[in-house]
Scaffold this active site. Structure first.
Site, PDB file in Angstrom:
ATOM      1  CD  GLU A 155      68.162 -11.935  -1.414  1.00 57.49           C
ATOM      2  OE1 GLU A 155      68.932 -11.214  -0.771  1.00 57.49           O
ATOM      3  OE2 GLU A 155      68.343 -13.156  -1.576  1.00 57.49           O
ATOM      4  CE1 TYR A 177      61.718 -16.397   5.521  1.00 57.37           C
ATOM      5  CE2 TYR A 177      60.671 -15.353   3.649  1.00 57.37           C
ATOM      6  CZ  TYR A 177      61.388 -16.399   4.185  1.00 57.37           C
ATOM      7  OH  TYR A 177      61.777 -17.447   3.387  1.00 57.37           O
TER       8      TYR A 177
END
Length: 163
Positions: free
Chosen positions: A105, A117
């Site tokens: 998260e 990411y």
């Protein structure tokens, strides 16, 4: 240099978490909590160092089928120099461990983290309004390593035909 975080690094990692990850949200990952993560056999805590100084770190907890990247931070002075690529080591470790997916998260507004990411093969799966103490939304991202419930193929050395 990349290596495992040591118990003595816990305070430094906690301060980095407070200043670089949790800024404006309150401080959840204090020294004691980081020390527990470092000692946890189901968790890998890595520290990137420049000499004796910790310049970045990552903490990932492993389960049977999935892993959770709990924390990842790099000192501002060392950002954009490839230090966060310590995530590659964690990804490879998760593959070896037979994990099917890695979850993370991040603040929805953190475009630099989102780019990192994505470059590592993560995809956005969910937006979580108010995730961070009701103050900020989060994005949940996932990197699939294999199909859940399917064992990875184990390598065997070639056999010599003994006819």
């Amino acid at each position: 240099m990349l290596g495992f975080a040591r118990r003595g690094d816990a305070h430094t990692l906690a301060l980095m978490s407070r200043d670089l990850i949790e800024a404006g949200l309150g401080w959840e990952y204090r020294t004691e909590r980081i020390a527990r993560l470092i000692a946890d056999p189901e968790t890998v805590a890595l520290a990137a160092r420049d000499g004796k100084d910790v310049i970045g770190f990552a903490v990932m907890t492993f389960g049977d089928e999935r892993a959770h990247l709990t924390l990842l931070a790099v000192s501002p002075t060392y950002q954009r120099r490839g230090i966060a690529r310590m995530l590659v080591w964690l990804l490879e470790s998760a593959i070896v461990a037979g994990v099917s997916s890695i979850h993370v998260e991040l603040r929805a507004a953190n475009t630099a983290a989102r780019r990192l990411y994505r470059s590592m093969g993560f995809v956005e799966t969910l937006r979580l309004p108010g995730y961070y103490r009701g103050k900020e939304s989060a994005l949940r991202m996932i990197r699939m390593l294999r199909a859940p419930g399917v064992s990875s193929v184990s390598w065997r050395p070639p056999m010599i035909d003994k006819r």
